[in-house]
Design an enzyme around this catalytic site. Structure first.
Site, PDB file in Angstrom:
ATOM      1  N   ARG A 228      30.671  -0.809  11.325  1.00 42.79           N
ATOM      2  CA  ARG A 228      30.474  -1.384  12.655  1.00 42.79           C
ATOM      3  C   ARG A 228      29.043  -1.126  13.096  1.00 42.79           C
ATOM      4  O   ARG A 228      28.444  -0.104  12.755  1.00 42.79           O
ATOM      5  CB  ARG A 228      31.416  -0.731  13.679  1.00 42.79           C
ATOM      6  CG  ARG A 228      32.809  -1.269  13.676  1.00 42.79           C
ATOM      7  CD  ARG A 228      32.881  -2.702  14.245  1.00 42.79           C
ATOM      8  NE  ARG A 228      34.236  -3.210  14.240  1.00 42.79           N
ATOM      9  CZ  ARG A 228      34.811  -3.869  13.215  1.00 42.79           C
ATOM     10  NH1 ARG A 228      34.133  -4.111  12.117  1.00 42.79           N
ATOM     11  NH2 ARG A 228      36.050  -4.293  13.305  1.00 42.79           N
ATOM     12  N   HIS A 276      27.842 -10.212   9.899  1.00 41.32           N
ATOM     13  CA  HIS A 276      29.174  -9.605  10.035  1.00 41.32           C
ATOM     14  C   HIS A 276      30.233 -10.441   9.288  1.00 41.32           C
ATOM     15  O   HIS A 276      31.242 -10.857   9.861  1.00 41.32           O
ATOM     16  CB  HIS A 276      29.566  -9.444  11.517  1.00 41.32           C
ATOM     17  CG  HIS A 276      30.726  -8.519  11.703  1.00 41.32           C
ATOM     18  ND1 HIS A 276      30.908  -7.732  12.813  1.00 41.32           N
ATOM     19  CD2 HIS A 276      31.796  -8.238  10.902  1.00 41.32           C
ATOM     20  CE1 HIS A 276      32.015  -7.008  12.706  1.00 41.32           C
ATOM     21  NE2 HIS A 276      32.593  -7.321  11.536  1.00 41.32           N
TER      22      HIS A 276
HETATM   23  P1  NAP Z   1      40.822   3.056   6.928  1.00 44.12           P
HETATM   24  O1  NAP Z   1      41.678   2.760   5.761  1.00 44.12           O
HETATM   25  O2  NAP Z   1      41.458   3.497   8.205  1.00 44.12           O
HETATM   26  O3  NAP Z   1      39.738   4.156   6.468  1.00 44.12           O
HETATM   27  C1  NAP Z   1      38.868   4.743   7.363  1.00 44.12           C
HETATM   28  C2  NAP Z   1      38.205   5.922   6.668  1.00 44.12           C
HETATM   29  O4  NAP Z   1      37.226   6.461   7.561  1.00 44.12           O
HETATM   30  C3  NAP Z   1      39.191   7.053   6.350  1.00 44.12           C
HETATM   31  O5  NAP Z   1      38.871   7.621   5.107  1.00 44.12           O
HETATM   32  C4  NAP Z   1      38.930   8.038   7.488  1.00 44.12           C
HETATM   33  O6  NAP Z   1      39.221   9.405   7.155  1.00 44.12           O
HETATM   34  C5  NAP Z   1      37.435   7.855   7.660  1.00 44.12           C
HETATM   35  N1  NAP Z   1      37.016   8.348   8.970  1.00 44.12           N
HETATM   36  C6  NAP Z   1      37.411   7.975  10.196  1.00 44.12           C
HETATM   37  N2  NAP Z   1      36.832   8.730  11.142  1.00 44.12           N
HETATM   38  C7  NAP Z   1      36.047   9.615  10.492  1.00 44.12           C
HETATM   39  C8  NAP Z   1      35.207  10.681  10.906  1.00 44.12           C
HETATM   40  N3  NAP Z   1      35.060  10.990  12.188  1.00 44.12           N
HETATM   41  N4  NAP Z   1      34.571  11.384   9.950  1.00 44.12           N
HETATM   42  C9  NAP Z   1      34.735  11.107   8.641  1.00 44.12           C
HETATM   43  N5  NAP Z   1      35.514  10.102   8.178  1.00 44.12           N
HETATM   44  C10 NAP Z   1      36.160   9.363   9.096  1.00 44.12           C
HETATM   45  O7  NAP Z   1      39.926   1.789   7.312  1.00 44.12           O
HETATM   46  P2  NAP Z   1      39.453   0.606   6.351  1.00 44.12           P
HETATM   47  O8  NAP Z   1      40.518  -0.419   6.228  1.00 44.12           O
HETATM   48  O9  NAP Z   1      38.902   1.192   5.108  1.00 44.12           O
HETATM   49  O10 NAP Z   1      38.283  -0.042   7.245  1.00 44.12           O
HETATM   50  C11 NAP Z   1      37.149   0.708   7.605  1.00 44.12           C
HETATM   51  C12 NAP Z   1      36.293  -0.029   8.624  1.00 44.12           C
HETATM   52  O11 NAP Z   1      35.604  -1.105   8.002  1.00 44.12           O
HETATM   53  C13 NAP Z   1      37.039  -0.721   9.756  1.00 44.12           C
HETATM   54  O12 NAP Z   1      37.386   0.205  10.784  1.00 44.12           O
HETATM   55  C14 NAP Z   1      36.037  -1.730  10.246  1.00 44.12           C
HETATM   56  O13 NAP Z   1      35.232  -1.190  11.270  1.00 44.12           O
HETATM   57  C15 NAP Z   1      35.173  -2.003   9.028  1.00 44.12           C
HETATM   58  N6  NAP Z   1      35.317  -3.385   8.533  1.00 44.12           N
HETATM   59  C16 NAP Z   1      34.223  -4.186   8.529  1.00 44.12           C
HETATM   60  C17 NAP Z   1      34.330  -5.470   8.043  1.00 44.12           C
HETATM   61  C18 NAP Z   1      33.128  -6.358   7.950  1.00 44.12           C
HETATM   62  O14 NAP Z   1      33.279  -7.559   7.680  1.00 44.12           O
HETATM   63  N7  NAP Z   1      31.940  -5.855   8.143  1.00 44.12           N
HETATM   64  C19 NAP Z   1      35.560  -5.947   7.573  1.00 44.12           C
HETATM   65  C20 NAP Z   1      36.644  -5.106   7.598  1.00 44.12           C
HETATM   66  C21 NAP Z   1      36.524  -3.816   8.091  1.00 44.12           C
HETATM   67  P3  NAP Z   1      40.730   9.865   6.808  1.00 44.12           P
HETATM   68  O15 NAP Z   1      40.996   9.277   5.432  1.00 44.12           O
HETATM   69  O16 NAP Z   1      40.664  11.335   6.790  1.00 44.12           O
HETATM   70  O17 NAP Z   1      41.614   9.283   7.870  1.00 44.12           O
HETATM   71  C1  GLV Z   2      36.074  -7.052  10.571  1.00 43.78           C
HETATM   72  O1  GLV Z   2      35.053  -6.641  10.998  1.00 43.78           O
HETATM   73  C2  GLV Z   2      37.284  -6.294  10.519  1.00 43.78           C
HETATM   74  O2  GLV Z   2      37.376  -5.252  11.172  1.00 43.78           O
HETATM   75  O3  GLV Z   2      38.221  -6.735   9.818  1.00 43.78           O
END
Ligand code: NAP
Ligand code: GLV
Length: 313
Positions: A228, A276
């Site tokens: 983000r 994005h």
């Molecule tokens: P997820 O499965 O919930 O994984 C989040 C990871 O971040 C987990 O390993 C979590 O730790 C870690 N985390 C959260 N808070 C933290 C902190 N304070 N310190 C250290 N680690 C921390 O989420 P995801 O599905 O992988 O998605 C991640 C993010 O990608 C989304 O929230 C979104 O913002 C972004 N995203 C961007 C796009 C884009 O197009 N640019 C698309 C999709 C998603 P734990 O394992 O210990 O819980």
């Molecule tokens: C995109 O940014 C998502 O959070 O899926």
């Protein structure tokens, strides 16, 4: 059952897909007339204040993306489970993005693009290979782990950082504040895939970049942020690129989106920008995912990928 589609983007492609995958349900759109008392599910992105209120039959909210920061700041969020997108189509898109940009930095593709424009023939004599480069993935969740596996296939030396300690076979995983410095010290390419929460806001700042490895084969540390925009401090990124604290940055997300026309990031020679779209939620696959969840829920099974409101992701 009624599903309300409440979006900041054009809802038409979404309504079409939802009608296809849930043919026996009413699909209604925010802003058009509908019976609020019949809405059991909402599929939403960036709902406007008030748009999720007064829905007495609501059973679940579906975020149309993996991130839920757009919902966490919503005032008066209904007290129902919030389900986020965690499915292969989105995950694979993100891994494509991460692997592509790690390879672009490994192979210094930016420089060859410039050389091509200047008609300069300047081959590297002994460029590093993936095994020489340490990638650190901040956020070792659904997206981080898939990208890590694919980077490992390419040969990169990959580690992860998460909030809580975990074991994932084949990877060294650092966790929490205690593990952060050691994680950064072994990282040449930092890939940010953490959610935006009060704990992570502004984390990608000068003090963090200074802790990255400065002895690696790329000639300086590289940042890739596809998490983000508000994770990053853009003035710090620019200053660190200019004084050598960072060698290059690939940014998919920005403090303000769309990226303002006058942002110096647009024209910085060592910044690569995408709008994005590292991993967009494709309507067909996402509608199928949500329809499956609704069917599971109505068959008495648990919803999957529910957001923990206390953690904020
Ligand atoms: P997820 O499965 O919930 O994984 C989040 C990871 O971040 C987990 O390993 C979590 O730790 C870690 N985390 C959260 N808070 C933290 C902190 N304070 N310190 C250290 N680690 C921390 O989420 P995801 O599905 O992988 O998605 C991640 C993010 O990608 C989304 O929230 C979104 O913002 C972004 N995203 C961007 C796009 C884009 O197009 N640019 C698309 C999709 C998603 P734990 O394992 O210990 O819980
Ligand atoms: C995109 O940014 C998502 O959070 O899926």
């Amino acid at each position: 059952m009624t599903l309300l589609v409440a979006l900041t983007w054009d809802p038409k492609p979404w309504v079409e897909r939802f009608r296809k995958v849930l043919p026996d349900r009413d699909i209604v759109v925010l802003g058009e007339g509908f019976d609020k008392s019949r809405v059991e599910y909402v599929a939403t992105w960036g709902p406007k204040p008030g748009s999720l209120s007064g829905l007495p039959s609501l059973r679940a909210l579906f975020s149309l993306g993996a991130g839920v920061d757009h919902l966490m700041s919503y005032p008066d969020l209904p007290d129902v489970p919030i389900v986020r997108v965690a499915q292969d189509d989105l995950t694979h898109r993100m891994s494509e993005y991460v692997v592509m940009h790690c390879l672009m930095h490994l192979r210094d593709q930016h420089r060859f693009d410039e050389d091509q424009r200047a008609k300069r023939w300047q081959p590297d004599r002994a460029p590093p290979i993936a095994g020489d480069v340490r990638v650190g993935i901040m956020g070792f969740g659904v997206l981080g782990q898939d990208a890590a596996r694919k980077l490992k296939v390419m040969g990169f030396d990959v580690a992860g950082w998460s909030r809580t300690a975990k074991n994932v076979e084949g990877f060294e995983i650092y966790s929490g504040e205690d593990g952060l410095s050691a994680f950064l010290a072994r990282t040449d390419i930092l890939v940010s895939l953490i959610p935006l929460t009060p704990d992570t806001s502004g984390i990608l700042s000068r003090s963090l970049f200074q802790k990255l490895a400065h002895d690696g084969r790329l000639g300086g540390p590289v940042l890739i942020n596809a998490g983000r925009g508000k994770l990053q401090v853009e003035t710090d990124i620019l200053a660190c690129l200019d004084d050598g604290t960072l060698k290059a940055a690939t940014l998919d997300v920005f403090e303000v989106e769309p990226l303002p026309q006058d942002s110096p990031l647009w024209t910085h020679p060592r910044v690569t920008i995408s709008p994005h779209n590292a991993a967009t939620s494709e309507p067909e696959a996402t509608a199928r995912y949500i329809a499956d969840q609704i069917r599971r829920h109505e068959a008495g099974e648990a919803l999957e990928n529910i957001v923990d409101r206390a953690r904020g992701y």
